[in-house]
Motif scaffolding. Structure first.
Motif, PDB file in Angstrom:
ATOM      1  N   ALA A 126       0.870  -1.183   0.000  1.00 14.33           N
ATOM      2  CA  ALA A 126       0.000   0.000   0.000  1.00 14.33           C
ATOM      3  C   ALA A 126       0.902   1.227   0.000  1.00 14.33           C
ATOM      4  CB  ALA A 126      -0.921  -0.008   1.216  1.00 14.33           C
ATOM      5  N   PRO A 127       1.592   1.489  -1.104  1.00 16.12           N
ATOM      6  CA  PRO A 127       2.620   2.534  -1.128  1.00 16.12           C
ATOM      7  C   PRO A 127       2.041   3.939  -1.153  1.00 16.12           C
ATOM      8  CG  PRO A 127       2.356   1.593  -3.320  1.00 16.12           C
ATOM      9  CD  PRO A 127       1.482   0.779  -2.400  1.00 16.12           C
ATOM     10  N   ALA A 128       2.874   4.892  -0.755  1.00 19.05           N
ATOM     11  CA  ALA A 128       2.523   6.307  -0.870  1.00 19.05           C
ATOM     12  C   ALA A 128       2.718   6.756  -2.323  1.00 19.05           C
ATOM     13  CB  ALA A 128       3.405   7.127   0.060  1.00 19.05           C
TER      14      ALA A 128
ATOM     15  N   ALA B 126       3.055  10.357   3.536  1.00 15.71           N
ATOM     16  CA  ALA B 126       1.790   9.856   3.000  1.00 15.71           C
ATOM     17  C   ALA B 126       1.358  10.615   1.756  1.00 15.71           C
ATOM     18  CB  ALA B 126       0.704   9.948   4.072  1.00 15.71           C
ATOM     19  N   LEU B 127       1.762  11.893   1.665  1.00 15.57           N
ATOM     20  CA  LEU B 127       1.456  12.705   0.482  1.00 15.57           C
ATOM     21  C   LEU B 127       2.459  12.465  -0.649  1.00 15.57           C
ATOM     22  CD1 LEU B 127       0.587  16.072   2.256  1.00 15.57           C
ATOM     23  CD2 LEU B 127      -1.029  14.623   1.020  1.00 15.57           C
ATOM     24  N   GLY B 128       3.483  11.668  -0.380  1.00 17.25           N
ATOM     25  CA  GLY B 128       4.482  11.365  -1.396  1.00 17.25           C
ATOM     26  C   GLY B 128       5.456  12.489  -1.650  1.00 17.25           C
ATOM     27  N   ARG B 129       5.619  13.406  -0.679  1.00 11.80           N
ATOM     28  CA  ARG B 129       6.536  14.521  -0.857  1.00 11.80           C
ATOM     29  C   ARG B 129       7.964  14.111  -0.497  1.00 11.80           C
ATOM     30  NH1 ARG B 129       5.581  16.483  -4.335  1.00 11.80           N
ATOM     31  NH2 ARG B 129       6.824  18.356  -3.898  1.00 11.80           N
ATOM     32  N   PRO B 130       8.966  14.637  -1.196  1.00 11.52           N
ATOM     33  CA  PRO B 130      10.354  14.397  -0.793  1.00 11.52           C
ATOM     34  C   PRO B 130      10.561  14.870   0.637  1.00 11.52           C
ATOM     35  CG  PRO B 130      10.261  15.374  -2.982  1.00 11.52           C
ATOM     36  CD  PRO B 130       8.869  15.457  -2.420  1.00 11.52           C
TER      37      PRO B 130
ATOM     38  N   TYR C 271       8.011   4.937   3.365  1.00 10.61           N
ATOM     39  CA  TYR C 271       7.823   6.067   2.448  1.00 10.61           C
ATOM     40  C   TYR C 271       8.988   6.111   1.468  1.00 10.61           C
ATOM     41  CZ  TYR C 271       4.777   7.386   6.361  1.00 10.61           C
ATOM     42  OH  TYR C 271       3.830   7.381   7.352  1.00 10.61           O
ATOM     43  N   ALA C 272       8.697   5.860   0.207  1.00 10.52           N
ATOM     44  CA  ALA C 272       9.755   5.742  -0.798  1.00 10.52           C
ATOM     45  C   ALA C 272      10.514   7.037  -1.012  1.00 10.52           C
ATOM     46  CB  ALA C 272       9.162   5.256  -2.127  1.00 10.52           C
ATOM     47  N   HIS C 273       9.901   8.188  -0.725  1.00 13.20           N
ATOM     48  CA  HIS C 273      10.539   9.470  -0.984  1.00 13.20           C
ATOM     49  C   HIS C 273      11.127  10.090   0.274  1.00 13.20           C
ATOM     50  CE1 HIS C 273       7.818   8.968  -4.447  1.00 13.20           C
ATOM     51  NE2 HIS C 273       8.752   9.603  -5.109  1.00 13.20           N
ATOM     52  N   THR C 274      11.340   9.262   1.304  1.00 12.63           N
ATOM     53  CA  THR C 274      11.907   9.756   2.556  1.00 12.63           C
ATOM     54  C   THR C 274      13.349   9.288   2.703  1.00 12.63           C
ATOM     55  OG1 THR C 274       9.785   9.925   3.716  1.00 12.63           O
ATOM     56  CG2 THR C 274      11.733   9.600   5.076  1.00 12.63           C
ATOM     57  N   ARG C 275      14.217  10.202   3.116  1.00 13.66           N
ATOM     58  CA  ARG C 275      15.635   9.926   3.347  1.00 13.66           C
ATOM     59  C   ARG C 275      15.932  10.168   4.820  1.00 13.66           C
ATOM     60  NH1 ARG C 275      19.831  13.339  -0.188  1.00 13.66           N
ATOM     61  NH2 ARG C 275      18.599  12.365  -1.862  1.00 13.66           N
TER      62      ARG C 275
ATOM     63  N   ARG D 279      16.413  18.875  -8.764  1.00 13.80           N
ATOM     64  CA  ARG D 279      17.072  17.603  -8.498  1.00 13.80           C
ATOM     65  C   ARG D 279      16.073  16.602  -7.936  1.00 13.80           C
ATOM     66  NH1 ARG D 279      20.136  18.519  -4.281  1.00 13.80           N
ATOM     67  NH2 ARG D 279      19.855  20.741  -4.063  1.00 13.80           N
ATOM     68  N   LEU D 280      16.389  15.346  -8.114  1.00 17.80           N
ATOM     69  CA  LEU D 280      15.574  14.284  -7.534  1.00 17.80           C
ATOM     70  C   LEU D 280      15.875  14.210  -6.060  1.00 17.80           C
ATOM     71  CD1 LEU D 280      13.664  11.850  -7.857  1.00 17.80           C
ATOM     72  CD2 LEU D 280      15.675  10.438  -8.248  1.00 17.80           C
ATOM     73  N   LEU D 281      14.835  14.309  -5.238  1.00 18.08           N
ATOM     74  CA  LEU D 281      14.994  14.262  -3.795  1.00 18.08           C
ATOM     75  C   LEU D 281      14.263  13.060  -3.238  1.00 18.08           C
ATOM     76  CD1 LEU D 281      14.270  18.033  -3.109  1.00 18.08           C
ATOM     77  CD2 LEU D 281      16.492  16.936  -3.263  1.00 18.08           C
TER      78      LEU D 281
END
Length: 299
Positions: free
Chosen positions: A135-137, A229-233, A256-260, A296-298
């Motif tokens: 159930a991805p973001a 959850a909003l998919g923001r970097p 969260y795939a876009h979290t570092r 840039r990709l974040l």
């Protein structure tokens, strides 16, 4: 749940974590289920009853961040259950609207009566046997506020119950002076930000601000889960021994795939993760000249 469960979750061995949960449920006294003598965050709710083709009541007994993190499983639950009622804080309702899910306001003084199958929202992964990747973001959505390009959202404080997650705002002053920043903290600040009066105490409005940011830099609090959850970097500042949901050995997040992740090297010292963030913002980590955040990709 114990160290074994924490390590299984961090290692993404979800089957092992769910097996530990089953053993814990089997050892519980059924009479203590949803015990009103306990604070809500210490109660257990789900007794292992299958959720398929049942009237399910999902209770939100933990913090706002926990609710946002596990809201990803509401749509899969609605696809299996006969009906789903979500008992959640009213201030979250605008964000949690899900087809097939009826929203009810959580009143701690007068919770809803038991249903055919009660589940606390953080128990949904085990009840459905679904991993975060199932159930991805993004699974929450908000229209972005009209912010200037390359705005960075900053959140430096968490709940009062864990002061170790707070970053002194003065430590963020160099970042705020060099980049266009927005406060995501609900209090006034002396930092150089677009909104020195602070973020409104309104979750839909906050979600719009988060959605409008090119990047969110935050401590481990509700804002981290909202942005994820909003998919923001999102660049997440973590204390040396972080919460169970973050693997201290990794830079990325299973949730969260876009979290570092930026973790303290030693307890209480934010200098190392903040220096890493400054370097990453300037592109020094890959030897290239600085570029605008949005270029840039974040994550």
């Amino acid at each position: 749940m114990g160290d074994g469960w924490i390590q299984a979750m961090r290692d993404e061995r979800y089957g092992d974590a769910w097996a530990i949960e089953r053993r814990i449920r089997a050892a519980r006294d059924p009479a203590t289920r949803d015990d009103p003598a306990l604070p809500y965050h210490r109660r257990w709710v789900w007794d292992g009853t299958p959720v398929g083709d049942r009237d399910v009541l999902v209770r939100c007994y933990h913090g706002l961040g926990d609710t946002l993190q596990f809201a990803r499983f509401l749509a899969p639950l609605a696809a299996r259950a006969r009906s789903v009622t979500l008992e959640a804080p009213a201030r979250l309702h605008a964000l949690l609207r899900t087809p097939g899910v009826t929203l009810a306001a959580f009143d701690p003084a007068h919770p809803l009566p038991p249903s055919g199958c009660d589940v606390e929202i953080t128990e949904l992964a085990g009840a459905l046997r679904l991993a975060p990747r199932d159930a991805p973001a993004p699974y929450l959505h908000a229209a972005p506020a009209p912010l200037p390009a390359d705005t960075i959202g900053l959140c430096w404080q968490a709940g009062d119950w864990d002061a170790e997650r707070w970053v002194p705002p003065t430590s963020l002053a160099p970042l705020a002076a060099r980049h266009r920043c927005l406060s995501l903290v609900g209090a006034s600040t002396d930092l150089r930000v677009l909104n020195p009066e602070g973020c409104p105490f309104d979750l839909p409005a906050t979600a719009a601000l988060v959605a409008g940011c090119a990047l969110v830099i935050t401590v481990d609090t509700m804002i981290a889960h909202l942005a994820g959850a909003l998919g923001r970097p999102t660049w997440l500042l973590l204390k040396h021994e972080p919460d169970w949901r973050w693997n201290p050995a990794r830079r990325d997040s299973a949730w969260y795939a876009h979290t570092r992740l930026y973790r303290q090297a030693t307890p209480g010292d934010w200098s190392v993760p903040l220096a890493a963030i400054a370097a990453d913002l300037e592109g020094e980590d890959h030897g290239q000249p600085a570029q605008p955040v949005g270029a840039r990709l974040l994550g």
